[in-house]
Write an enzyme that holds these catalytic residues in place. Structure first.
Site, PDB file in Angstrom:
ATOM      1  N   SER A 194       1.402  53.595  27.239  1.00 29.97           N
ATOM      2  CA  SER A 194       2.010  54.858  26.844  1.00 29.97           C
ATOM      3  C   SER A 194       1.673  56.030  27.741  1.00 29.97           C
ATOM      4  O   SER A 194       2.397  57.019  27.774  1.00 29.97           O
ATOM      5  CB  SER A 194       1.605  55.201  25.405  1.00 29.97           C
ATOM      6  N   HIS A 228       6.427  51.883  22.568  1.00 36.53           N
ATOM      7  CA  HIS A 228       7.139  52.722  23.534  1.00 36.53           C
ATOM      8  C   HIS A 228       8.249  51.960  24.255  1.00 36.53           C
ATOM      9  O   HIS A 228       9.042  52.566  24.982  1.00 36.53           O
ATOM     10  CB  HIS A 228       6.165  53.293  24.567  1.00 36.53           C
ATOM     11  N   LYS A 257       9.784  56.483  17.349  1.00 35.03           N
ATOM     12  CA  LYS A 257       9.994  56.925  18.731  1.00 35.03           C
ATOM     13  C   LYS A 257      11.485  56.815  19.051  1.00 35.03           C
ATOM     14  O   LYS A 257      12.259  57.697  18.709  1.00 35.03           O
ATOM     15  CB  LYS A 257       9.098  56.139  19.679  1.00 35.03           C
TER      16      LYS A 257
END
Length: 403
Positions: A194, A228, A257
């Site tokens: 990340s 992610h 996300k």
């Protein structure tokens, strides 16, 4: 009861964090989202400031968090089921949107079953602690996310082995070592790291897992946290697994996300997921996400799987490359890759915070990433590109980096 001595120690620590500009409690408050005008994407107002800002530090990779369709789905579910679930899942907190979303996520990832959590962090904690025994080795990349690090601490495996970032020779050696002392092994890695936006070579890691599996009485499991990656990486947004052409034993993802909602999940085989429902503490003893969040995530998943979703991914890739190329042209240090996390390495804490302050003064929200979040010397600014960004936004952000 009075606790002045403890308070003084805590105050000293907070003062040190403030002096080093590492205090996370300093949070800018966003007060308004201003829709884009077709040329420029949305802008955000921050409490205490008049100027609007480009948001370059959001995880909303597909730009769906404020999509009217997600909002409508959340509102309809709230009207039908109420604001909160009212109970944990095994009592009476399982609502129809939870079951529907789990089935859709399992199909999306081509797995037999899926299981929702309040967050991906909670999912990682439950999965790793539940599958760890006193005869288990856990083998982890040194740059794995904090949730994995804390899960290993809580799990208390017999062996905890950490290999250098993406050093598969060390991973191979760790598996060989663990086979001498443990009946079970868990190899755990981020799919996308990340802070850097680089991917783990899951195909090569899976080959090592398969090579060593027979040496363990209870197998080697490959667990990937691709929070992610899912929705932002891979040809159709299925993350690092899709990019590498391989499936992990268990894949953990987030709804908070790219999907623009909230919550986490894990997908895997029917038996393993059924076992986790019986043993996962953050599943059993914590309320699930709301019906509104589940319904919004379902809508986001439908969009991603459509032609519109693929167009959003293509635009996201184009804006990411435009920004990364702009950094290179201006002489900044970054990393190659196609993920919308784009680090700008400054490698000095004071210079990093100064550049973030410059960006803020010029209307760009960006975040300084420094030790201990990253190793010493990796001080950087983590930019996160969104499908809501336009070429004008990218160029404006690049211009704000000029001296």
């Amino acid at each position: 009861m009075p606790h002045e001595r403890l308070v003084e120690l805590l105050r000293q620590h907070l003062d040190q964090l403030s002096d080093e500009r590492r205090r996370k409690g300093f949070e800018r408050v966003i007060t308004e989202r201003i829709p884009g005008d077709g040329i420029r994407g949305p802008r955000y107002r921050v409490a205490g400031y008049e100027q609007p800002f480009i948001r370059m530090n959001s995880n909303s990779y597909l730009g769906l968090a404020a999509d009217p369709r997600l909002i409508a789905a959340a509102e309809a579910a709230t009207q039908r089921f109420g604001v909160g679930p009212g109970a944990v899942r095994f009592i009476s907190g399982t609502l129809e949107p939870h079951v529907t979303l789990e089935a859709r996520l399992a199909a999306f990832h081509q797995r037999a079953a899926a299981m929702l959590f309040s967050s991906a962090y909670a999912a990682v904690l439950s999965v790793i602690t539940s599958l760890t025994t006193p005869e288990t080795a856990i083998i982890s990349d040194e740059l794995n996310h904090n949730c994995i690090i804390n899960a290993i601490r809580l799990a208390r495996p017999r062996e905890k082995l950490v290999y250098r970032h993406l050093d598969l020779t060390q991973l191979d050696e760790a598996l060989h070592h663990a086979a001498q002392t443990c009946r079970r092994a868990i190899v755990v890695t981020d799919g996308i790291f990340s802070m850097r936006g680089v991917y783990a070579p899951l195909d090569r890691i899976a080959e090592l897992v398969a090579r060593h599996d027979a040496a363990f009485a209870e197998n080697v499991l490959l667990i990937v946290d691709d929070s992610h990656g899912v929705g932002a990486f891979g040809a159709t947004g299925r993350g690092s697994e899709e990019y590498c052409g391989v499936q992990a034993d268990l894949l953990i993802g987030t709804l908070g996300k790219a999907f623009g909602a909230n919550g986490g999940y894990v997908v895997g085989s029917q038996i393993v997921i059924a076992s986790l429902r019986e043993t996962g503490p953050t599943y059993i003893y914590s309320n699930p996400i709301t019906a509104a969040e589940a319904s919004a995530a379902l809508t986001a998943l439908t969009i991603l799987e459509s032609a519109e979703g693929q167009a959003r991914l293509a635009h996201l890739r184009a804006m990411t490359e435009r920004f990364r190329q702009g950094l290179r042209e201006r002489g900044f240090e970054t990393l190659p890759g196609g993920h919308p996390v784009v680090p700008l390495f400054v490698r000095d804490p004071a210079a990093t915070t100064a550049l973030v302050d410059q960006l803020f003064a010029r209307g760009v929200l960006a975040t300084a990433i420094m030790y201990p979040v990253v190793p010493r010397g990796d001080d950087s600014i983590r930019f996160q590109i969104s499908a809501e960004h336009t070429p004008a936004d990218i160029d404006e952000a690049l211009a704000a980096l000029r001296n």
